[in-house]
Design a protein around this motif. Structure first.
Motif, mmCIF file in Angstrom:
data_model
loop_
_atom_site.group_PDB
_atom_site.id
_atom_site.type_symbol
_atom_site.label_atom_id
_atom_site.label_comp_id
_atom_site.label_asym_id
_atom_site.label_seq_id
_atom_site.Cartn_x
_atom_site.Cartn_y
_atom_site.Cartn_z
ATOM 1 N N PHE A 148 -7.375 -47.275 15.348
ATOM 2 C CA PHE A 148 -6.226 -46.682 15.841
ATOM 3 C C PHE A 148 -5.188 -47.130 14.787
ATOM 4 C CE2 PHE A 148 -8.077 -46.428 19.702
ATOM 5 C CZ PHE A 148 -7.429 -45.202 20.346
ATOM 6 N N ARG A 149 -5.405 -47.950 13.894
ATOM 7 C CA ARG A 149 -4.534 -48.546 12.561
ATOM 8 C C ARG A 149 -3.764 -47.208 12.309
ATOM 9 N NH1 ARG A 149 -4.990 -51.700 7.545
ATOM 10 N NH2 ARG A 149 -7.009 -50.404 7.039
ATOM 11 N N TRP A 150 -4.827 -46.399 11.479
ATOM 12 C CA TRP A 150 -4.130 -45.162 11.023
ATOM 13 C C TRP A 150 -3.828 -44.006 11.882
ATOM 14 C CZ3 TRP A 150 -2.407 -44.663 6.246
ATOM 15 C CH2 TRP A 150 -2.859 -45.787 5.353
ATOM 16 N N VAL A 151 -3.665 -44.268 12.960
ATOM 17 C CA VAL A 151 -3.038 -43.337 14.009
ATOM 18 C C VAL A 151 -1.764 -43.571 14.396
ATOM 19 C CG1 VAL A 151 -3.349 -42.272 16.433
ATOM 20 C CG2 VAL A 151 -5.292 -42.808 15.060
ATOM 21 N N LEU A 152 -1.480 -45.043 14.427
ATOM 22 C CA LEU A 152 -0.316 -45.753 14.753
ATOM 23 C C LEU A 152 0.705 -45.525 13.396
ATOM 24 C CD1 LEU A 152 -1.165 -49.138 16.457
ATOM 25 C CD2 LEU A 152 0.163 -47.020 17.307
ATOM 26 N N ILE A 153 0.022 -45.585 12.218
ATOM 27 C CA ILE A 153 0.880 -45.969 11.017
ATOM 28 C C ILE A 153 1.577 -44.313 10.701
ATOM 29 C CG2 ILE A 153 0.767 -45.827 8.243
ATOM 30 C CD1 ILE A 153 -1.432 -48.259 9.051
ATOM 31 N N PRO A 154 0.813 -43.274 10.784
ATOM 32 C CA PRO A 154 1.593 -42.021 10.543
ATOM 33 C C PRO A 154 2.412 -41.783 11.624
ATOM 34 C CG PRO A 154 -0.811 -41.546 10.672
ATOM 35 C CD PRO A 154 -0.459 -43.123 11.055
ATOM 36 N N VAL A 155 2.419 -42.082 12.948
ATOM 37 C CA VAL A 155 3.207 -41.790 14.067
ATOM 38 C C VAL A 155 4.635 -42.827 13.558
ATOM 39 C CG1 VAL A 155 3.782 -42.367 16.279
ATOM 40 C CG2 VAL A 155 1.506 -41.290 15.756
ATOM 41 N N LEU B 240 -1.861 -37.235 7.907
ATOM 42 C CA LEU B 240 -2.730 -38.511 8.223
ATOM 43 C C LEU B 240 -3.041 -38.729 9.838
ATOM 44 C CD1 LEU B 240 -0.953 -40.971 5.708
ATOM 45 C CD2 LEU B 240 -3.255 -40.029 5.804
ATOM 46 N N PHE B 241 -2.057 -38.369 10.503
ATOM 47 C CA PHE B 241 -2.335 -38.601 11.973
ATOM 48 C C PHE B 241 -3.369 -37.699 12.256
ATOM 49 C CE2 PHE B 241 -1.202 -36.752 16.219
ATOM 50 C CZ PHE B 241 -1.290 -38.200 16.795
ATOM 51 N N LEU B 242 -3.533 -36.213 11.934
ATOM 52 C CA LEU B 242 -4.330 -35.329 12.456
ATOM 53 C C LEU B 242 -5.723 -35.880 12.035
ATOM 54 C CD1 LEU B 242 -2.576 -31.918 12.054
ATOM 55 C CD2 LEU B 242 -3.349 -32.995 13.976
ATOM 56 N N GLU B 243 -5.979 -36.320 10.720
ATOM 57 C CA GLU B 243 -7.149 -36.581 10.441
ATOM 58 C C GLU B 243 -7.767 -37.871 11.160
ATOM 59 O OE1 GLU B 243 -6.323 -37.440 5.993
ATOM 60 O OE2 GLU B 243 -5.940 -35.193 5.750
ATOM 61 N N TYR B 244 -6.731 -38.860 11.020
ATOM 62 C CA TYR B 244 -7.405 -40.129 11.847
ATOM 63 C C TYR B 244 -7.338 -39.852 13.264
ATOM 64 C CZ TYR B 244 -7.334 -42.374 7.352
ATOM 65 O OH TYR B 244 -7.855 -42.820 6.224
ATOM 66 N N PHE B 245 -6.422 -39.463 13.881
ATOM 67 C CA PHE B 245 -6.521 -39.231 15.315
ATOM 68 C C PHE B 245 -7.551 -38.415 15.899
ATOM 69 C CE2 PHE B 245 -5.444 -36.561 19.316
ATOM 70 C CZ PHE B 245 -5.223 -37.624 20.094
ATOM 71 N N THR B 246 -8.079 -37.191 14.995
ATOM 72 C CA THR B 246 -9.288 -36.473 15.619
ATOM 73 C C THR B 246 -10.411 -37.264 15.342
ATOM 74 O OG1 THR B 246 -9.072 -35.378 13.473
ATOM 75 C CG2 THR B 246 -8.145 -34.362 15.426
ATOM 76 N N ALA B 247 -10.267 -38.257 14.479
ATOM 77 C CA ALA B 247 -11.728 -39.026 13.726
ATOM 78 C C ALA B 247 -12.073 -40.202 15.032
ATOM 79 C CB ALA B 247 -11.398 -39.512 12.459
#
Lengths: 321, 294
Positions: free
Chosen positions: A286-293, B104-111
């Motif tokens: 979730f690290r790279w989900v939080l960072i872009p947000v 980045l969000f789309l890439e990592y969220f969907t991953a």
């Protein structure tokens, strides 16, 4: 006398910080992992300062900063590996070689591309960045020591906290003094209005080139420090995403704002690593989900960057006080 | 000679897919001057929608395309609403950064395992592959479908942009959105529609890519995205024929480099052509230069 006081003002805190860093490192008061992260933050800050000079102050949109960082890293590592051993003097020479290597490449790429404006320059530098990545991937067929896609190993671990802090300090002072000199004013005037600047008699192409080369030289310097921090180089360390990282730092901190770049570099690196520690292991992705947000929200709330136009006192010019 | 023609056909195959993605970049850049870095990821989502539509729901091929088109258009519109519209008056770099954030969000969220998952998934072929051979040159029905679908989309797009009221509104907003607004054009709606149109094309491109190169991953949009964008710039950004031309050049350079030189230099040569073209003609091959007013 005045010069001496100014010199002391500039280098006193620097020496103090370097000394403290040395004590912290040798005394093992802090976890070595965090010391390494701190060094990385210093290195990224130097590279970001370079991009800030290029994009923030001169207004040249560059999406290929990591390529120059890579040129510096490979050049310094090659010099050190061929001649250095463990010598501190050769290390200094290797760093300067990295710096010079990046500057020369920047000059060569600047000659054709700096005539392009805004987004087109960004795209040309993006393309250059990808070309350099391809080159790094295949470089072992020209210079076998550099390893190519397998990565380069056997680099001496030379970067220490004093080295990182001193070079960060020197870069800060250099950029500050440049920006508040008449050359710096010329760069800023080009960013504000190229046509008006040209009308005032500023040699636009030369000034753009100077800003670009100086910024890329800083990237080369930080690349050299990076190479000798982790002792391992891989082309994927210098791809498009690394260029984007630096751009994000510059914009987050505030375009044309040195304090912002400094804070954003440290904030960015420590946030990345901090989340690794804070998040429970099963949620680590979730690290790279939080960072872009976080990035999007920050931009929506403060589109002009965290710092806007305010600078730390030691970075603002005399006339701005 | 046959080998060369074969490679050119293979290059056309990838070039047409790039063209569909490049059109989205060109439309969006033409109207809001934004490099929409997340567009490559819309393409990726399109491929995944196609994957699920075929594998889980066994939809017929036309319904698969419709699902991807609808899903991607909605996604692109949502992105514009959340991340770009609030920043329209801010410095341009701010929306560029949110575009990178979105990407980045789309890439990592969907991953995430809960969404599409982090692995490579094989894309099921919705129909049997047939090959025709003419004088030693093979052509597959996949290639035929790619050519036909892309040309259809192109014709449709050309019609929408140059023959409808919405298209005229789009061109007006692209020229000067403040004045267009004063003339009674609903600027927000038009920009939203432009994003939807770009997203829809990327959705079609995603499904076609999945059919042609049957392996999908949530990061699959990055390189095609960058290349499609480069193609749009190469042809002259903002120009629809330019985007297609640029994409075909990218496709050819990539396949021919892989065929005659080495596949490791594939990406390098494509971007070398880009820099050469930009130096020779800074606004791209078919782009028109706008003179700067003092």
């Amino acid at each position: 006398m005045r010069t001496a006081i100014n010199l002391f003002k500039a280098f006193g805190p620097l020496c103090l910080a370097a000394g403290l860093g040395y004590l912290a490192e040798s005394g093992e008061m802090i976890n070595p992992y965090w010391i390494q992260i701190f060094q990385l933050a210093c290195i990224i800050a130097i590279s970001s300062l370079g991009l800030n000079l290029i994009y923030g102050f001169t207004g040249l949109f560059s999406l290929g900063h990591a390529a120059f960082y890579g040129v510096g890293a490979y050049t310094a590592a090659l010099v050190m590996k061929s001649y250095g051993g463990e010598s501190q003097y050769v290390f200094l020479a290797a760093l300067l070689a990295g710096c010079a290597g990046a500057a020369i490449v920047a000059y060569l790429i600047g000659v054709p591309t700096l005539r392009l404006t805004s987004d087109y320059l960004g795209i040309a530098t993006l393309g250059f960045g990808i070309i350099m990545k391809v080159l790094f991937d295949n470089i072992d067929s020209f210079i076998p020591q550099l390893g190519g896609a397998r990565g380069m190993t056997g680099i001496a671990k030379m970067t220490t906290v004093p080295w990182a802090v001193v070079f960060l300090g020197i870069s800060l002072i250099l950029v500050r003094n440049l920006i508040h000199s008449s050359y710096g004013r010329a760069l800023v005037s080009i960013r504000e209005d190229e046509i008006a600047a040209g009308t005032m008699g500023i040699d636009i192409f030369r000034c753009k080139m100077a800003g670009f080369v100086a910024g890329c030289a800083l990237a080369g310097l930080s690349g050299g420090l990076y190479a000798h921090l982790y002792a391992f180089l891989h082309p994927s360390n210098f791809d498009f995403f690394k260029s984007v990282d630096v751009l994000m730092i510059v914009v987050l901190g505030g375009i044309g704002n040195m304090s912002g770049t400094l804070v954003a570099s440290f904030g960015w690196i420590f946030l990345l690593e901090g989340l690794r520690v804070v998040l429970p292991p099963e949620y680590i992705e979730f690290r790279w989900v939080l960072i872009p947000v976080l990035l999007i929200v920050t931009m929506l709330v403060r589109p002009e960057g965290l710092f806007g136009f305010r600078e730390f006192p030691f970075l603002s010019g005399r006339d701005d006080e | 000679m046959e080998y060369f023609v074969q490679q050119v056909i293979n290059g056309l195959q990838i070039g047409f897919v790039y063209a569909l993605v490049a059109l989205g970049y060109t439309l969006v850049y033409g109207i809001v001057r934004l490099i929409n870095f997340a567009h490559g990821d819309v393409f990726m989502v399109g491929a995944f929608i196609g994957l699920y539509a075929i594998e889980r729901h066994h939809l017929p091929i036309s319904a698969v395309f419709l699902a991807a088109v609808g899903g991607c258009a909605l996604l692109a519109m949502a992105m514009e609403r959340v991340a770009y519209r609030p920043l329209r008056e801010a410095p341009r770099i701010a929306s560029l950064i949110t575009a990178i954030g979105m990407s980045l969000f789309l890439e990592y969220f969907t991953a995430l395992h809960q969404v599409f998952g982090p692995d490579y998934y094989s894309f099921p072929r919705p129909f049997a592959v047939t090959t025709w051979e003419v004088r030693g040159i093979t052509l597959t029905n996949i290639q035929a479908i790619i050519f036909v679908v892309t040309l259809l989309c192109l014709g449709l797009l050309q019609f929408v942009v140059y023959r409808t009221r919405t298209g005229r509104a789009m061109r007006a907003v692209s020229y000067d959105y403040v004045t267009a607004g004063l003339m009674g054009v609903n600027v927000n709606l038009v920009i939203s529609l432009t994003f939807a149109l770009g997203g829809a094309l990327a959705g079609v491109g995603g499904v076609l890519y999945g059919i042609a190169y049957p392996q999908v991953n949530t990061f699959m949009g990055v390189m095609p995205g960058l290349k499609a964008f480069t193609a749009a710039v190469l042809g002259g950004i903002g120009s629809i024929p330019g985007a297609v031309l640029g994409a075909l050049i990218m496709g050819q350079s990539e396949t021919l480099t892989a065929a005659y030189l080495s596949s490791t230099y594939r990406d390098g040569i494509a971007f070398l052509i880009l820099i050469a073209v930009l130096v020779w003609k800074p606004t791209g091959i078919l782009g028109t230069a706008r003179t700067e007013k003092v």
